[in-house]
Design a protein around this motif. Sequence first.
Motif, short mmCIF file in Angstrom:
data_model
loop_
_atom_site.label_atom_id
_atom_site.label_comp_id
_atom_site.label_asym_id
_atom_site.label_seq_id
_atom_site.Cartn_x
_atom_site.Cartn_y
_atom_site.Cartn_z
N LYS A 112 0.84 -1.20 0.00
CA LYS A 112 0.00 0.00 0.00
C LYS A 112 0.88 1.25 0.00
O LYS A 112 1.99 1.24 0.52
N ARG A 117 0.95 5.67 0.76
CA ARG A 117 0.47 6.55 1.83
C ARG A 117 -0.95 7.03 1.58
O ARG A 117 -1.66 7.41 2.53
N ASN A 118 -1.41 7.04 0.31
CA ASN A 118 -2.80 7.44 0.02
C ASN A 118 -3.70 6.21 -0.21
O ASN A 118 -4.70 6.28 -0.92
N ILE A 119 -3.32 5.09 0.37
CA ILE A 119 -4.13 3.86 0.45
C ILE A 119 -4.32 3.21 -0.92
O ILE A 119 -5.23 2.40 -1.11
N GLN A 151 -3.18 0.45 -3.69
CA GLN A 151 -2.61 -0.88 -3.52
C GLN A 151 -1.93 -1.35 -4.80
O GLN A 151 -2.39 -1.05 -5.91
#
Length: 277
Positions: free
Chosen positions: A95, A97-99, A101
């Motif tokens: 992941k 830092r801004n989620i 994937q």
Amino acid sequence: MMCKRAVSLWQLAFGLLLLTIGTPANSQELIANSQKVVTRSTTVGIGRTNILDTYLSDEHFKGTGISFLSTIERQKTDCRWSTLMEHEANLSLCKSRNIQQELEGAYNFYWGKLYRWQLMDGALSLQAGGLVNASLGFIYNTSNGNNPAQARAHLNIMPTGVASYRFQLFNKQMVARYELNLPLAGIQFSPNYGQSYYEIFNRGDYDHNVVPTTFVSAPEWRNLLTLDAAITRKITLRIGYLGNIQQSKVNNIRQHVWTHRFLIGITKRFSITPHAL
């Protein structure tokens, strides 16, 4: 005259008897000298993964991955050269830092020859040689609409060094082993910056997509540290660490896949003796 002939016949019979007795011994000695010793280990690992691929995203992705590693080494007892073969498969979910994937997977095959030196009455073994590494994999970004995936493929020639040390601890036979692989030269597949896979495979627009690489443009540092501890006469436990730092900068695209794995598995050693004809 009769006595002399009898003595000669006895000498001939005795010589034939010695030859008959000696032949199997010599044959067994030749067979023993040509024994092939095989060391085979199978391990699984888990640990951290760090991914960057600017074709898909400028973000760094971090997560957890699993690995499967199979190592087979074959060596004849009367030869200093050995054959090393390794199969390595990895799968990671990371992941940003801004989620966002990314799913990463790769299969690496290593094959090569190593020359051995024995030191300290055989307790220390040093090997040097080279491996050919063929790798095939992918990186998939779950958030991208256009070009969500990146293929990974390369072929490398890798100088290799191995050090093994045998010792006893708590009345158990132990073997500590360290293997280092570094790239020398190879070729790598890569789209050009801004080029889509549709252009490459559907339209056939080639744009420097097979790139020669060196240790400068595609550095790599793969190190394998293991410890084998004899549990029974037939079962040896292996624990270790596998670290593979792969980087490249080709076609204005930067990519790295860093994996760190704690390994656990089983090692078996056995001898193969050819049958006498």
